[in-house]
Write a protein that holds these residues in place. Sequence first.
Motif, PDB file in Angstrom:
ATOM      1  N   GLU A 110       6.276   4.966  -1.389  1.00  0.00           N
ATOM      2  CA  GLU A 110       6.161   3.722  -1.536  1.00  0.00           C
ATOM      3  C   GLU A 110       5.646   2.843  -1.327  1.00  0.00           C
ATOM      4  N   PRO A 111       5.321   2.048  -2.216  1.00  0.00           N
ATOM      5  CA  PRO A 111       4.332   0.879  -1.969  1.00  0.00           C
ATOM      6  C   PRO A 111       5.551   0.493  -0.521  1.00  0.00           C
ATOM      7  N   ALA A 112       4.591  -0.017   1.094  1.00  0.00           N
ATOM      8  CA  ALA A 112       4.944  -0.294   2.052  1.00  0.00           C
ATOM      9  C   ALA A 112       3.990  -1.488   2.302  1.00  0.00           C
TER      10      ALA A 112
ATOM     11  N   ASN B  95       0.916  -1.259  -0.145  1.00  0.00           N
ATOM     12  CA  ASN B  95      -0.007   0.112  -0.255  1.00  0.00           C
ATOM     13  C   ASN B  95       1.303   0.929  -0.152  1.00  0.00           C
ATOM     14  N   PRO B  96       0.698   2.400  -0.363  1.00  0.00           N
ATOM     15  CA  PRO B  96       1.284   4.000  -0.695  1.00  0.00           C
ATOM     16  C   PRO B  96       1.266   4.191   0.763  1.00  0.00           C
ATOM     17  N   LEU B  97       2.634   4.783   0.654  1.00  0.00           N
ATOM     18  CA  LEU B  97       2.819   5.409   1.921  1.00  0.00           C
ATOM     19  C   LEU B  97       3.651   6.406   1.995  1.00  0.00           C
ATOM     20  N   ILE B  98       3.156   8.090   3.049  1.00  0.00           N
ATOM     21  CA  ILE B  98       4.151   8.717   2.215  1.00  0.00           C
ATOM     22  C   ILE B  98       5.234   8.967   3.616  1.00  0.00           C
ATOM     23  N   THR B  99       6.662   8.692   2.880  1.00  0.00           N
ATOM     24  CA  THR B  99       7.642   8.969   3.743  1.00  0.00           C
ATOM     25  C   THR B  99       8.761  10.328   4.295  1.00  0.00           C
ATOM     26  N   GLY B 100       7.824  10.373   3.725  1.00  0.00           N
ATOM     27  CA  GLY B 100       8.582  12.369   3.370  1.00  0.00           C
ATOM     28  C   GLY B 100       7.903  13.295   2.641  1.00  0.00           C
ATOM     29  N   VAL B 101       8.755  14.282   2.392  1.00  0.00           N
ATOM     30  CA  VAL B 101       8.020  14.905   1.404  1.00  0.00           C
ATOM     31  C   VAL B 101       8.270  15.461   0.656  1.00  0.00           C
ATOM     32  N   SER B 102       9.460  14.652   0.514  1.00  0.00           N
ATOM     33  CA  SER B 102       9.670  14.337  -1.231  1.00  0.00           C
ATOM     34  C   SER B 102       9.409  12.684  -1.833  1.00  0.00           C
ATOM     35  N   SER B 103       9.285  12.095  -0.922  1.00  0.00           N
ATOM     36  CA  SER B 103       8.908  10.411  -1.004  1.00  0.00           C
ATOM     37  C   SER B 103       7.839   9.568  -0.404  1.00  0.00           C
TER      38      SER B 103
ATOM     39  N   ALA C   7      -1.632   8.600  10.805  1.00  0.00           N
ATOM     40  CA  ALA C   7      -0.069   8.865  11.011  1.00  0.00           C
ATOM     41  C   ALA C   7       0.023   7.505  10.916  1.00  0.00           C
ATOM     42  N   ALA C   8       1.314   6.816  10.687  1.00  0.00           N
ATOM     43  CA  ALA C   8       1.885   5.818  11.107  1.00  0.00           C
ATOM     44  C   ALA C   8       3.029   5.692  11.363  1.00  0.00           C
ATOM     45  N   VAL C   9       3.479   4.582  12.592  1.00  0.00           N
ATOM     46  CA  VAL C   9       5.245   4.197  12.723  1.00  0.00           C
ATOM     47  C   VAL C   9       5.786   3.443  11.704  1.00  0.00           C
ATOM     48  N   THR C  10       7.192   3.361  10.935  1.00  0.00           N
ATOM     49  CA  THR C  10       7.431   2.253  10.318  1.00  0.00           C
ATOM     50  C   THR C  10       8.078   1.846  10.968  1.00  0.00           C
ATOM     51  N   ARG C  11       9.310   0.227  10.586  1.00  0.00           N
ATOM     52  CA  ARG C  11      10.206   0.048  11.057  1.00  0.00           C
ATOM     53  C   ARG C  11      10.850  -1.274   9.770  1.00  0.00           C
ATOM     54  N   PRO C  12      12.183  -1.214   9.481  1.00  0.00           N
ATOM     55  CA  PRO C  12      12.166  -2.763   8.138  1.00  0.00           C
ATOM     56  C   PRO C  12      11.578  -4.072   8.530  1.00  0.00           C
ATOM     57  N   GLY C  13      11.323  -4.153   7.494  1.00  0.00           N
ATOM     58  CA  GLY C  13      11.012  -5.563   7.587  1.00  0.00           C
ATOM     59  C   GLY C  13      11.730  -6.131   6.132  1.00  0.00           C
ATOM     60  N   ARG C  14      11.871  -7.903   6.591  1.00  0.00           N
ATOM     61  CA  ARG C  14      12.053  -8.705   5.085  1.00  0.00           C
ATOM     62  C   ARG C  14      11.587  -9.665   5.459  1.00  0.00           C
ATOM     63  N   ALA C  15      10.702 -10.251   4.481  1.00  0.00           N
ATOM     64  CA  ALA C  15      10.263 -11.411   3.989  1.00  0.00           C
ATOM     65  C   ALA C  15      10.797 -12.252   3.977  1.00  0.00           C
ATOM     66  N   ALA C  16       9.924 -13.489   3.877  1.00  0.00           N
ATOM     67  CA  ALA C  16      10.771 -15.473   3.962  1.00  0.00           C
ATOM     68  C   ALA C  16      11.806 -15.260   2.532  1.00  0.00           C
ATOM     69  N   ASP C  17      11.459 -14.616   1.700  1.00  0.00           N
ATOM     70  CA  ASP C  17      12.292 -14.473   0.085  1.00  0.00           C
ATOM     71  C   ASP C  17      12.985 -13.766  -0.050  1.00  0.00           C
TER      72      ASP C  17
ATOM     73  N   THR D   2       9.085  -1.596   3.759  1.00  0.00           N
ATOM     74  CA  THR D   2       9.164  -1.185   4.849  1.00  0.00           C
ATOM     75  C   THR D   2       8.037  -0.999   5.372  1.00  0.00           C
ATOM     76  N   CYS D   3       7.757  -1.433   6.383  1.00  0.00           N
ATOM     77  CA  CYS D   3       6.631  -2.079   7.437  1.00  0.00           C
ATOM     78  C   CYS D   3       5.963  -0.674   8.158  1.00  0.00           C
ATOM     79  N   TYR D   4       4.837  -0.759   8.273  1.00  0.00           N
ATOM     80  CA  TYR D   4       4.314   0.045   9.143  1.00  0.00           C
ATOM     81  C   TYR D   4       3.112   0.410   9.642  1.00  0.00           C
ATOM     82  N   SER D   5       2.564   0.932  10.667  1.00  0.00           N
ATOM     83  CA  SER D   5       1.654   0.539  11.745  1.00  0.00           C
ATOM     84  C   SER D   5       0.522   1.565  11.743  1.00  0.00           C
TER      85      SER D   5
END
Length: 218
Positions: free
Chosen positions: A61-63, A51-59, A128-138, A143-146
Amino acid sequence: MCASYGLDPRFDDREYQEVIDAAVLDGLRSWAAGNDGEILRPTGKNLRNLNPLITGVSSWEPAWWGYLVNGAPASFASINTRSERLAATKGALPSRAIVPVSYWREMTKPARIWHEYTAPEDGLLGIAAVTRPGRAADGTDYTCYSIVMQPAAAHLDHIHDRMPLLINPGFAEEWLATPQAGGALIDAAIAAAVPINELIRVAPESGDSPPEDAGRLF
């Protein structure tokens, strides 16, 4: 809790044009046009939507909505985070982002009727969302968000007692860019959201909702 929402490509972004770069808003609109009508739900083992996530005023990404732990969706509840817990944080808050939405959904129980929460005139809402990095099994990194949840505004709590923390467009840069932000930023965001909260309207959805496991990779 907030477990589904949507982004309509016809969203009115005038409130964000002086805050978020035009390229970001154009990218969100293009993404929404390609996924028009989709109800966006948490990412999981079987539902691999991003899903789309605004991570900065200029960025943006799908998250991944929800946290990844040891390559799999977290076994604990992670799609929502209570504002009270974040406000009591000692030390720095997690990284922060904004979830762009046209509406979010809640169900009244026991009637099991879905309701859509919207702003007037198709206005774009930022959650508002908080984020953390994540890695899938593959091995793919995401970027993961809550989504941050707060007590519902008085005119909405007959449907559900919680609502997302809405980011006032004028507070967006502060939310995204404040370095080493502590719990006081949550209190400031809640205060800034009050006039936005008052604009939110809620109505029952018309027609049948798609099944909760519907979705596709996008």
